[in-house]
Write an enzyme that holds these catalytic residues in place. Structure first.
Site: not given
Lengths: 369, 624
Positions: B324-326
């Site tokens: 995801g956004s990590t």
């Protein structure tokens, strides 16, 4: 009876020596068999057995002092007394582990079936010397002596004591084969016996069936009835060539061996003295038997021959069956090893028998026609 | 009388001469058979039967070695041992096992205990090996057996040390559990280290360090008689206890992480970015390793193995999730590192991004407007990173991801670690036979699509960023010590790689991550502490394949198994990071709302524990 100095001169010292050596080994072995490892003390077994040995010596002395022909004259009296004792066992016998074999006689116990073994030899000797014939014996001639054996056979089988009962039968067969049986009679009996064999299974007690099955497959139930024979084989085999040493037989000292003072006494010996010891003992027994046969052969009369032969065969069969059982050759049947197994009756009776053998031996040159 | 005499006189001994000749032979030969049999038993099979007689009399009363103790970084014990009592019977010592078992049941009488009666064939063949009748009996029950021992031949009581996991479920996945050695282990055991019935580490540290922890079993060789009574001791070998292990785990932090994850499915890992020491590792739900101590019951095992939440799995190293956004730090690092953008490069976010016929949406439907890198990280603007991804390309993204340690197992000293997946064009062609689609790169740039990482990998990548570019092999074990304290093996710091990215570039990204937690509009506000020292990144990982169907549906109204995974990774203090935490909460929705609060608790706990220890050390110093 007038004492003849020739009797002393002809005394069978060699035979006495063999008997005494076997007895000495037996007592030594009994010391080990009765030894208690936990308390590190000798048990009372060897003391009592020594006592029986001394009593046996008295009976042996009695045996060779008497003229065996005089003894044989009273064979039927002895037979009658033996039968009465066997019957008495039924009414007053002590029950031990499901069998009724012993009579209590003022503080000690007596096993009439042991006496019966010698009695059968006496009575057969008496019968076949009185009814001696030139040719061979047939059915008709053998009916009466068979009946004489059948009565104690059934009485002992009922105790139940299959081993002793079988010994009586084996002695009977040994004696009639010796004096000569017609071939026809042998064949018919053998054929009938073979046919009836399967049915005899139904007459066996459960424990006897179990012993037979165990004999066929000892590994089948190693902790059940196979336990005895397996532990015995382990004991004998673990002795190896030189043995584990006196009092060092773990199988017997730690009580893995069942009945180690009585029927399995040979395992105790074989474990501690190894193959060498076993071989010596076997040679001694063989010497005893061969010497006995020699006495039978050298006897100047049929009474002496038959009596000596019968007593020798008793020793022979007991040794063969007992050791055969201990080493896993034969099924477990309760037959003691002569002069080795614990038990007063057997010791005294056999010592008396040895006395009779010596009586026959020392009188072989002075027989008066 | 005279008649008899007459008969005797006619006796002709010659009649029996042949008979005696035969008899001598018969007697000699039959006795020779017996002697032959004795030769066979005593000489040919003598050794074998001697061995059997030894087995008869010698019983080995094994005393199990005490397994080594496991301690945390402060030296606090987290696994120890406690005695347990087993009742066994030696079947070879008794005629009838059933009788003794009946006697045993009679002793227990009213307690209504039932014991095993049947003996299998294999057990019969080894009658002198004790059979377990009851495991883990109480003190009272033990006393009953001891007082009636005379009536219970062959019955023996064994004292067995068993593991006591003080944290229970809390530390289950790190420590693992011990169980009976398996058939395969026994077959593969050439050195003869194991015996059937031995207990060995089955997972976690217990398995990894089994050879250190196990110790050596001792035993008493006792001579017993036929009824199983001890005659004397022949030989006694003392057991050698196992060695002690000191982990890098902080039990207090572990507890805080475990408590923060209560009721949630997922994992938390905390690490010191300076050397890669793992301070806490929690996977939830967990199992109780104490259940395995005496052999787990079938019901318990079924319950554990059929649980859809997979309690036996260590999600920190075995759970593979879209980042995801990590993942955006990778995309940013690649774009900066390759010189494709400067921190000032801006892109406009209108709420969506178009490539060919495809439309890629930003999580913020109304759009973020014009953004630079810093603001894009703070607000986690998807469109900005779509643009970066398009510039960088999938293979360069993969190169940077690998430089940060993603896509391969980290090498932590735990069994069964998974490697995650960082896709390249070549990989896709090999795997599916299809060429790479440009749209797929766009998904990859925000950590979706084929990308999958384990929480530990993700944390390790953030640690590399935090410490200025060093990728460590995560450390779980500090050292193994002998009982006398002598260090047997030191597990020092291990550097796996250095990220090829300038300090300036890293500082830009770090500053962005700080903004996530501390600037207005940041998605990681849950981590805004008064010290303003946390830098972090939220992530919301879509469960693959469900994107279209649940478009626009609020997370909480979706079926649980299709809800997004919530991720959060952070480190603190931002200037000199000493703790980093990664949180993955499965199917919990947004990273900022579901995962960040868990991370906050762990970060707070870390600083609280640190302060307490500093105070303690100061106190000790002032006392001196």
């Amino acid at each position: 009876m007038k004492f003849d100095r020739r009797l002393l001169f002809n005394f069978d010292w060699s035979f006495l020596l063999i008997v005494l050596v076997i007895c000495a080994i037996g007592l030594l072995n009994m010391y080990s068999a009765g030894f208690n490892v936990l308390s590190a003390k000798a048990g009372s077994f060897y003391i009592r057995q020594s006592l029986w040995f001394l009593i046996g010596l008295v009976f042996m002395g009695l045996g060779f002092s008497l003229d065996y022909r005089d003894v044989i004259r009273y064979a039927y009296v002895v037979y009658g007394v033996s039968i009465v004792l066997l019957v008495a066992v039924f009414f007053a016998g002590e029950v031990t582990r499901g069998t009724q074999r012993w009579l209590a006689l003022g503080g000690f116990t007596f096993q009439p079936s042991e006496l019966m073994k010698l009695t059968i030899v006496l009575v057969m000797t008496r019968y076949f010397t009185v009814h001696e014939r030139e040719g061979k014996y047939g059915f008709k001639d053998l009916a009466a002596p068979f009946l004489l054996v059948l009565v104690p056979f059934m009485l002992i089988l009922k105790q139940p004591d299959l081993g002793t009962a079988l010994i009586l039968l084996i002695l009977f067969v040994s004696i009639i084969l010796f004096i000569g049986v017609q071939w026809k009679t042998i064949f018919i009996t053998a054929a009938a016996g073979t046919l009836l064999m399967p049915f005899s299974w139904f007459f066996l007690k459960d424990y006897q069936k179990e012993r037979l099955l165990t004999f066929i497959d000892p590994q089948g139930d190693p902790l059940g009835s196979g336990y005895h024979i397996l532990q015995s084989i382990i004991a004998v085999g673990s002795g190896g060539f030189f043995g584990k040493g006196f009092l060092k037989g773990t199988q017997s000292q730690l009580r893995f061996l069942p009945e180690h003072q009585t029927d399995f006494i040979f395992s105790v010996f074989a474990e501690e003295w190894g193959f060498i010891g076993s071989l010596v003992l076997m040679i001694l027994f063989l010497a005893l038997v061969v010497w006995g046969l020699r006495i039978a052969k050298q006897s100047r009369d049929l009474v002496g021959t038959l009596l000596a032969y019968g007593i020798t065969m008793l020793i022979f069969w007991e040794v063969l069956i007992n050791i055969g059982m201990v080493v896993g050759f034969l099924p477990v049947v309760g037959i003691p090893l002569p002069f080795m197994s614990y038990g007063g009756s057997s010791m005294v009776v056999l010592m008396a028998g040895m006395g009779l053998l010596m009586s026959i031996s020392m009188r072989r040159f002075i027989l008066q026609p | 009388m005279s008649e008899n005499r007459h008969k005797f006189s006619r006796y002709d001994s010659a009649k029996f001469r042949n008979t005696f000749g035969i008899l001598i032979w018969v007697v000699t030969i039959s006795m020779s058979f017996l002697v032959a049999r004795m030769w066979y038993l005593q000489v040919i099979k003598g050794n074998e039967l001697r061995h059997q007689s030894e087995n008869n009399r010698i019983r080995i009363h094994e005393s199990k070695a005490i397994r080594g103790i496991i301690k945390d970084m402060w030296g606090d014990v987290i696994v120890e041992n406690q005695p347990s009592f087993d009742i066994s019977i030696v079947p070879g010592a008794v005629r009838n096992v059933g009788d003794v078992v009946s006697a045993l049941e009679a002793v227990y009488g009213s307690r209504g205990m039932e014991f095993k009666r049947d003996i299998s064939a294999s057990e019969k063949s080894r009658p002198f090996i004790p059979l377990k009748l009851a495991k883990n009996v109480s003190w009272q029950e033990l006393a009953l057996v001891e007082t009636h021992s005379l009536n219970l031949p062959g019955v023996v009581v064994d004292v067995v040390p068993v593991r006591k996991y003080l944290g229970g479920e809390m530390t289950a996945h790190i420590l693992g559990y011990v169980g009976e050695v398996s058939q395969e282990d026994l077959r593969g055991d050439k050195a003869g280290l194991f015996k059937p019935g031995d207990r060995v580490g089955k997972s976690g540290i217990e398995k990894y360090l089994d050879s250190y922890l196990r110790g050596e079993n001792g035993g008493e060789y006792i001579e017993v008689n036929a009824i199983g009574r001890k005659v004397k001791t022949l030989k006694k070998v003392d057991p050698v206890p196992g060695n002690n292990v000191i982990l890098t785990i902080d039990a207090g932090l572990q507890k805080a992480a475990w408590e923060a994850m209560q009721g949630k499915t997922g994992s938390v890992v905390a690490m010191d970015p300076r050397d890669g020491s793992v301070r806490a590792m929690v996977s939830s739900p967990a199992f109780d390793p104490n259940l395995f101590n005496k052999g787990i019951s079938i019901e318990d095992w079924k319950k554990l193995s059929s649980d859809p939440l997979r309690p036996m799995e260590n999600k920190a190293i075995q759970g593979q999730y879209p980042a995801g956004s990590t993942y955006k730090i990778i995309t940013a690092a690649a774009a900066l590192g390759e010189g494709l953008i400067t921190p000032e490069t801006t892109f406009n976010c209108s709420g969506s991004f178009h490539l060919g016929n495809h439309e890629f949406k930003c999580w913020q439907k109304k759009g973020h407007g014009r953004m630079n890198l810093h603001r894009a990280i703070v607000q986690s603007c998807d469109v900005y990173f779509y643009n970066l991804g398009k510039l960088v390309g999938v293979d360069k993204l993969a190169e940077y991801a690998r430089a940060f340690g993603l896509g391969v197992p980290t090498g932590i000293t735990l069994p069964s670690e998974k490697g995650g997946l960082i896709p390249t064009k070549e990989w896709k062609l090999k795997r599916t036979g299809q060429p790479w689609q440009p749209g797929e790169t766009i998904s990859i740039s925000i950590g979706q699509g084929f990308v999958s990482v384990t929480p530990l990998q993700l944390l390790n990548a953030y640690c590399a960023l935090a410490n200025g570019g060093t990728v460590h092999v995560p450390r779980l074990i500090q050292r193994v010590e002998a009982l006398d304290g002598q260090v047997l093996q030191e597990f020092g710091l291990q550097i796996r790689a250095v990220v090829p990215l300038s300090k300036e570039c890293m500082d830009i990204i770090k500053k962005g991550l700080w903004g996530v937690c501390n600037e207005s509009g940041g998605t990681g506000w849950a981590l805004r502490r008064p010290e303003a020292d946390v830098a972090g990144k939220t992530g919301t990982a879509q469960v693959i394949g469900q994107r279209g169907r649940w478009e626009g549906v609020k997370s909480y109204s979706m079926p649980w198994k299709w809800r997004d995974h919530a991720l959060f990774v952070c480190f603190a203090p931002v200037q000199n990071p000493e703790i980093a935490v990664a949180v993955v909460v499965e199917h919990a929705g947004h990273g900022g709302s579901a995962a960040a609060p868990v991370a906050r608790k762990v970060i707070d706990a870390y600083f609280r524990i640190k302060a307490a220890h500093q105070k303690k050390i100061k106190g000790e110093k002032s006392e001196v």
